[in-house]
Design a protein around this motif. Sequence first.
Motif, PDB file in Angstrom:
ATOM      1  N   THR A  40       0.781  -1.346  -0.166  1.00 33.67           N
ATOM      2  CA  THR A  40      -0.090   0.267  -0.032  1.00 33.67           C
ATOM      3  C   THR A  40       0.893   1.237  -0.080  1.00 33.67           C
ATOM      4  O   THR A  40       0.379   2.139  -0.833  1.00 33.67           O
ATOM      5  CB  THR A  40      -0.925   0.013   1.490  1.00 33.67           C
ATOM      6  N   TYR A  41       1.863   1.312   0.753  1.00 37.34           N
ATOM      7  CA  TYR A  41       2.667   2.635   0.669  1.00 37.34           C
ATOM      8  C   TYR A  41       3.253   2.934  -0.469  1.00 37.34           C
ATOM      9  O   TYR A  41       3.427   4.162  -0.805  1.00 37.34           O
ATOM     10  CB  TYR A  41       3.978   2.256   1.975  1.00 37.34           C
ATOM     11  N   THR A  42       3.683   2.010  -1.282  1.00 36.25           N
ATOM     12  CA  THR A  42       4.294   2.286  -2.555  1.00 36.25           C
ATOM     13  C   THR A  42       3.269   3.121  -3.486  1.00 36.25           C
ATOM     14  O   THR A  42       3.426   4.162  -4.282  1.00 36.25           O
ATOM     15  CB  THR A  42       4.677   1.076  -3.502  1.00 36.25           C
ATOM     16  N   TYR A  43       1.847   2.958  -3.286  1.00 33.21           N
ATOM     17  CA  TYR A  43       1.033   3.649  -3.935  1.00 33.21           C
ATOM     18  C   TYR A  43       0.171   4.668  -3.174  1.00 33.21           C
ATOM     19  O   TYR A  43      -1.011   4.896  -3.557  1.00 33.21           O
ATOM     20  CB  TYR A  43       0.195   2.615  -4.501  1.00 33.21           C
ATOM     21  N   LEU A  44       0.656   5.135  -1.932  1.00 32.75           N
ATOM     22  CA  LEU A  44      -0.116   5.903  -1.125  1.00 32.75           C
ATOM     23  C   LEU A  44      -0.497   7.339  -1.806  1.00 32.75           C
ATOM     24  O   LEU A  44      -1.745   7.634  -1.902  1.00 32.75           O
ATOM     25  CB  LEU A  44       0.620   6.253   0.048  1.00 32.75           C
ATOM     26  N   SER A  45       0.277   7.705  -2.363  1.00 31.43           N
ATOM     27  CA  SER A  45       0.201   9.231  -3.114  1.00 31.43           C
ATOM     28  C   SER A  45      -0.987   9.062  -4.055  1.00 31.43           C
ATOM     29  O   SER A  45      -1.887   9.876  -3.959  1.00 31.43           O
ATOM     30  CB  SER A  45       1.460   9.686  -3.620  1.00 31.43           C
ATOM     31  N   PRO A  46      -0.970   7.963  -5.036  1.00 28.84           N
ATOM     32  CA  PRO A  46      -1.964   7.953  -5.945  1.00 28.84           C
ATOM     33  C   PRO A  46      -3.383   7.733  -5.211  1.00 28.84           C
ATOM     34  O   PRO A  46      -4.459   8.263  -5.853  1.00 28.84           O
ATOM     35  CB  PRO A  46      -1.530   6.678  -6.903  1.00 28.84           C
ATOM     36  N   ILE A  47      -3.294   6.985  -4.291  1.00 28.98           N
ATOM     37  CA  ILE A  47      -4.636   6.499  -3.572  1.00 28.98           C
ATOM     38  C   ILE A  47      -5.127   7.881  -2.949  1.00 28.98           C
ATOM     39  O   ILE A  47      -6.537   8.196  -3.336  1.00 28.98           O
ATOM     40  CB  ILE A  47      -4.320   5.653  -2.363  1.00 28.98           C
ATOM     41  N   LEU A  48      -4.389   8.692  -2.308  1.00 28.04           N
ATOM     42  CA  LEU A  48      -4.649   9.869  -1.668  1.00 28.04           C
ATOM     43  C   LEU A  48      -5.241  10.981  -2.915  1.00 28.04           C
ATOM     44  O   LEU A  48      -5.968  11.746  -2.385  1.00 28.04           O
ATOM     45  CB  LEU A  48      -3.673  10.724  -0.996  1.00 28.04           C
ATOM     46  N   GLN A  49      -4.700  10.876  -3.963  1.00 26.89           N
ATOM     47  CA  GLN A  49      -4.946  11.988  -4.918  1.00 26.89           C
ATOM     48  C   GLN A  49      -6.089  11.563  -5.768  1.00 26.89           C
ATOM     49  O   GLN A  49      -7.205  12.104  -5.840  1.00 26.89           O
ATOM     50  CB  GLN A  49      -3.644  12.153  -5.832  1.00 26.89           C
ATOM     51  N   TRP A  72      -9.207   0.752   3.206  1.00 29.17           N
ATOM     52  CA  TRP A  72     -10.066   0.446   2.321  1.00 29.17           C
ATOM     53  C   TRP A  72     -11.578   1.132   2.116  1.00 29.17           C
ATOM     54  O   TRP A  72     -12.081   1.393   1.111  1.00 29.17           O
ATOM     55  CB  TRP A  72     -10.158  -1.168   2.007  1.00 29.17           C
ATOM     56  N   PHE A  73     -11.991   1.066   3.389  1.00 33.89           N
ATOM     57  CA  PHE A  73     -13.278   1.626   3.625  1.00 33.89           C
ATOM     58  C   PHE A  73     -13.275   3.184   3.544  1.00 33.89           C
ATOM     59  O   PHE A  73     -14.250   3.894   3.183  1.00 33.89           O
ATOM     60  CB  PHE A  73     -13.888   1.297   4.981  1.00 33.89           C
ATOM     61  N   THR A  74     -12.179   3.898   4.159  1.00 32.67           N
ATOM     62  CA  THR A  74     -12.146   5.262   4.429  1.00 32.67           C
ATOM     63  C   THR A  74     -11.415   6.178   3.215  1.00 32.67           C
ATOM     64  O   THR A  74     -11.773   7.469   3.284  1.00 32.67           O
ATOM     65  CB  THR A  74     -11.296   5.451   5.382  1.00 32.67           C
ATOM     66  N   ALA A  75     -10.899   5.477   2.338  1.00 33.41           N
ATOM     67  CA  ALA A  75     -10.258   6.132   1.147  1.00 33.41           C
ATOM     68  C   ALA A  75     -10.996   7.263   0.530  1.00 33.41           C
ATOM     69  O   ALA A  75     -10.657   8.476   0.164  1.00 33.41           O
ATOM     70  CB  ALA A  75      -9.688   4.929   0.046  1.00 33.41           C
ATOM     71  N   PRO A  76     -12.241   6.876   0.164  1.00 36.81           N
ATOM     72  CA  PRO A  76     -13.200   7.926  -0.425  1.00 36.81           C
ATOM     73  C   PRO A  76     -13.492   9.243   0.228  1.00 36.81           C
ATOM     74  O   PRO A  76     -13.720  10.410  -0.179  1.00 36.81           O
ATOM     75  CB  PRO A  76     -14.330   7.325  -0.874  1.00 36.81           C
ATOM     76  N   TYR A  77     -13.003   9.053   1.479  1.00 41.18           N
ATOM     77  CA  TYR A  77     -13.466  10.301   2.442  1.00 41.18           C
ATOM     78  C   TYR A  77     -12.001  10.907   3.264  1.00 41.18           C
ATOM     79  O   TYR A  77     -11.433  10.232   3.939  1.00 41.18           O
ATOM     80  CB  TYR A  77     -14.430   9.716   3.794  1.00 41.18           C
ATOM     81  N   PRO A  78     -11.795  12.090   2.637  1.00 37.74           N
ATOM     82  CA  PRO A  78     -10.417  12.787   2.997  1.00 37.74           C
ATOM     83  C   PRO A  78     -10.009  12.631   4.114  1.00 37.74           C
ATOM     84  O   PRO A  78      -8.938  12.191   4.598  1.00 37.74           O
ATOM     85  CB  PRO A  78     -10.376  14.217   2.561  1.00 37.74           C
ATOM     86  N   LEU A  79     -10.835  13.193   5.164  1.00 41.25           N
ATOM     87  CA  LEU A  79     -10.412  13.381   6.503  1.00 41.25           C
ATOM     88  C   LEU A  79     -10.344  11.824   7.008  1.00 41.25           C
ATOM     89  O   LEU A  79      -8.972  11.539   7.633  1.00 41.25           O
ATOM     90  CB  LEU A  79     -11.453  14.136   7.426  1.00 41.25           C
ATOM     91  N   TRP A  80     -11.009  11.049   6.986  1.00 39.49           N
ATOM     92  CA  TRP A  80     -11.021   9.422   7.555  1.00 39.49           C
ATOM     93  C   TRP A  80      -9.725   8.882   6.816  1.00 39.49           C
ATOM     94  O   TRP A  80      -8.971   7.958   7.359  1.00 39.49           O
ATOM     95  CB  TRP A  80     -12.199   8.870   7.254  1.00 39.49           C
ATOM     96  N   ALA A  81      -9.632   9.285   5.502  1.00 42.58           N
ATOM     97  CA  ALA A  81      -8.494   8.363   4.797  1.00 42.58           C
ATOM     98  C   ALA A  81      -7.046   8.878   5.402  1.00 42.58           C
ATOM     99  O   ALA A  81      -6.293   8.118   5.651  1.00 42.58           O
ATOM    100  CB  ALA A  81      -8.546   8.834   3.567  1.00 42.58           C
TER     101      ALA A  81
END
Length: 411
Positions: A226-235, A290-299
């Motif tokens: 997951t860490y490798t792709y953390l920036s793309p996930i957040l963006q 996996w659950f919180t990714a769509p919600y910025p603060l929770w992510a």
Amino acid sequence: MNQSTSNKLALWALASIFFVVGVAEFISVGVLPSIADYFQESTSSAGRIVSFYALGAALGSPFIMAFTSTIKRRTVLLGSLILFILGNLITAMAPNFSILLTGRITTALSHGVMFAIATLVATMLVAPNKQASAIAFLFSGLTIATALGAPFGTFISDHLGWRLPFFGIAALGLITLLANTKLLPTVITTTTKPATLKEQISLLGNPRLLLVMLTTLIGYGGTFATYTYLSPILQSISHISAESISPILVLYGIALAIGNTIGGKVGNEKPLQALLVIFILQALALGSLWFTAPYPLWAILSVLAFGLFAFMNVAPLQTYLLILARREVPHAVDTASSLNISAFNGGIVVGASIGGFITDTIGLIHTPWVAAAMVAIAAVLTVALLRQEERYFISTDNPAHPCQDSMAYEN
């Protein structure tokens, strides 16, 4: 200067190795775009400066440790620092991309050797019930480098060119070499003779050691899936702006440092029990993303929770490996240590590869639960290690805690 002060200064010198090596490893992410542009390589092709480094660190150190077993460990450690400096100078002055890769591989070969010897020496400088804390202290240098390496590399390469960071790392390596030459003890008493090459090769057939290394590879690999792709996930999924990613990663780095320190403290007495709890909590933190990714603060909160546990497993894993190696293969503890360091680096390669496969096939959003599954498997393997440990103490009728084992060491 009394012995306690000398040992503390030696630990600081060893921690500086982890910092400078960590910067050398993680800076590649920041300078990659500049290197790709300079040598007119594609981004994926230039990405070999990351993958080749990890492979070199994973595969090279056990062979170097095996073939230098008759040489004093202090000499091998300082020699590896010289190799590290040379590798970064080759990288900085590379006239073409092939020479640059040669420099990166040269640097990587020293990585695992230094980490393996440094962690072993650190445990010799402290009381038996402080070994995990000593290892965690060394890895604090790596956690700081994780947070600073990529941003530092990006800033310097964007403003002053990609070569300067590698010259800077070589200079830091020289300072680190001088510090360790001055501060490391010249002699640490030994009661064992060096292992033969046959004895060292036999490590690969030891099922107990292999189980620890497999746990390391899968558990640590889950982090990088997951860490490798953390920036793309957040963006792309959390819709957080690119400008906000760097501050989040800095906070992630702070969480890493806190978790690493906690891992050292809880792993001092019962590393396996601590490791099982850490893996369970880490799997839950990863799964939550996996659950919180769509919600910025929770992510962001999930990312910080994930960061807290990401490096917490390192000190207990390496501590238990050293305890087990001293019991199973007392003549080849340093080689066993290097194999587990290789497992950490192998975990980076495996985790990043699995994360990339998941991203390409079923989508970026699925990397957190796959990473959580990897860590959950590591938790199951830890249960197997615990049962193995219980059988050992029942069979030997030994009431002593394994962390009380100790072994003298030649520097």
